[in-house]
Structure formats: structure tokens, C-alpha cells
Design an enzyme around this catalytic site. Structure first.
Site, short mmCIF file in Angstrom:
data_model
loop_
_atom_site.label_atom_id
_atom_site.label_comp_id
_atom_site.label_asym_id
_atom_site.label_seq_id
_atom_site.Cartn_x
_atom_site.Cartn_y
_atom_site.Cartn_z
N ALA A 222 -4.94 91.59 -136.81
CA ALA A 222 -3.86 92.09 -135.95
C ALA A 222 -3.49 91.05 -134.91
O ALA A 222 -4.28 90.17 -134.58
CB ALA A 222 -4.29 93.38 -135.26
N SER A 223 -2.27 91.15 -134.42
CA SER A 223 -1.80 90.32 -133.32
C SER A 223 -2.03 88.84 -133.64
O SER A 223 -1.51 88.32 -134.62
CB SER A 223 -2.49 90.73 -132.02
OG SER A 223 -1.87 90.12 -130.90
N GLY A 224 -2.84 88.15 -132.83
CA GLY A 224 -3.10 86.73 -133.07
C GLY A 224 -3.79 86.48 -134.39
O GLY A 224 -3.60 85.43 -135.01
#
Length: 240
Positions: A222-224
Site C-alpha cells: 500500500a501507499s509507498g
């Protein structure tokens, strides 16, 4: 896991006994263990007549504390980019947004479909075919594929998890070495520091310009963690 990989190709071993207790891992790791077992299995799986399997449905849920903050007179401040960036919703909302619900529904549908594909034909074993070296243009047995693990929260320096400085150094070593003809980046991360993620993403793109890269996503990307696998000149394949 290493033991399973080893016994699958050891001609001295004709059978394996597994005692499986509660698995404290996510769906991706459980599926990886399953693939390794199938890689060894020759014909059948035996179990006592009293054996049973719990087949539960799937569900997702969220916790939202904005009402508590309103009661305490606290105004949360959350930076957000994109409608599906829902990490801060638990602080700013009292209920789940439609975008958040759409994202979780799509994820749940994908997991459920994958689960059905594995469970329904359980007694009709189909040989698992792994990624061959030729897929990434490797022919010689002396050539190697580098595996770069990225597990944990992303930060720039120090601490635990994915340290950008260490990760980038690993990328540089793979890029400079002639023995590594391709790389697999194994991602298991909820994200973290935005700058660190961007620095690693840039180095992955630079490596991808010289060698094929496969992004392998584990339980969380997720995200980064997801960002690391992106880019128009980034990873050639993304495996979930």
C-alpha cells in the site's frame, strides 16, 4: 519455506509430513506456502476421516473515530492525494466513504475469486508452473536473479523495516553486478515516508532501464509500497 523448496527437488525424499497449526500470516503468504506444497506434491494428500476444514466467508471493516474527536473538540488535519487514499478517513470521517467502499469491495472480490479458484478444484490437482528463466531472457545456469526484499514501514534512515538508504544500496549492487540479469522486488509494506518512497522508486526505474524487474507483492503493498512498483519505465511484471 526454504525447507519446502529444498525437498521438492531432493530425489532422496519421497514424502513430507506437515503439522499445520494456526497460521499467523496474510493471504499472500498462505498462498505462497500452498504453491510450494503443490510444487512437491506428486499425487495425493492424506488426512484422517475425522479431519475438518473451517470454510468461513470474507469480510472487511473499518473503524472511524471522528465522532470521538468532535466530542473532545479535536480537529484532525490529514493530507490526502487522490480519492482512494483512505488511510486518514478513520480520523476525518464517521462512516466509510463510497470510494473507500468501492476499493475494499474490489479487493474482497479479487481475494474471494482467487480463493474459489484454489478450493473448488482441490481434489483435481493441476501442476503449478513457475516463472521460467527464459521469461526474463535468462539462459545460462550461471546467471542469477537477484531478490531484493522490501518488508515493513518505509523510512529514510535508521530504525526497522525498509530503510531507503539500505534499499538503494542493494539496488546499486544489483545494477553494477554482471551476474544478476534480472531482479525480483518482494514488497510487503504499508508504506511510510513519502520522500524515501520516491527515492527508492527512482532507483527502481534506473535499474529497470538496464535489467528486467518483477515486483512481487506479498500481504501488503500500500501507499509507498505500491508506489515502488509503479512508473512508466518501472517493473516489467507485477505479481500479486
Amino acid at each position: 519455506m526454504p525447507l519446502t523448496r529444498g525437498v521438492a527437488y531432493d530425489p532422496r525424499i519421497s514424502a513430507v509430513y506437515l503439522q499445520i497449526d494456526n497460521l499467523n500470516c496474510g493471504w499472500a503468504k498462505a498462498d505462497e506456502i500452498r504453491r510450494q506444497i503443490l510444487n512437491f506434491r506428486k499425487s495425493e494428500i492424506y488426512a484422517p476421516p475425522s479431519a475438518y476444514v473451517h470454510l468461513f466467508g470474507f469480510t472487511v471493516q473499518g473503524t472511524f473515530v471522528r465522532g470521538v474527536y468532535d466530542y473532545l473538540g479535536i480537529e484532525p488535519q490529514v493530507e490526502r492525494i487522490g480519492k482512494y487514499k483512505s488511510g486518514g478517513d478513520r480520523l476525518t470521517r464517521k462512516t466509510m466513504s463510497e470510494d473507500h467502499r468501492e476499493m475494499l469491495t474490489a479487493l474482497l472480490d479479487n481475494i474471494y475469486s482467487n480463493w474459489l479458484d484454489k478450493i473448488v478444484p482441490f481434489l483435481k490437482y493441476r501442476k503449478y508452473s513457475g516463472v521460467r528463466k527464459e521469461t526474463v531472457g535468462i539462459s545460462s545456469g550461471k546467471e542469477q536473479i537477484a531478490v531484493i526484499r522490501a518488508s515493513g514501514t518505509i523510512s529514510r534512515v535508521g530504525g526497522k523495516g525498509i530503510i531507503a538508504e539500505e534499499f538503494i544500496n542493494n539496488i546499486h549492487r544489483v545494477k553494477a553486478s554482471n551476474k544478476f540479469k534480472a531482479a525480483v522486488i518482494r514488497i510487503d509494506s504499508p508504506g511510510g515516508d513519502a520522500l524515501a518512497s520516491d527515492l527508492m522508486w527512482r532507483e527502481i526505474r534506473l535499474l529497470a532501464a538496464k535489467k528486467p524487474i518483477i515486483a512481487s507483492m506479498s500481504d501488503v503493498a500500500a501507499s509507498g509500497g505500491y508506489y515502488m512498483a509503479m512508473g512508466e519505465e518501472g517493473c516489467a511484471w507485477i505479481i500479486i
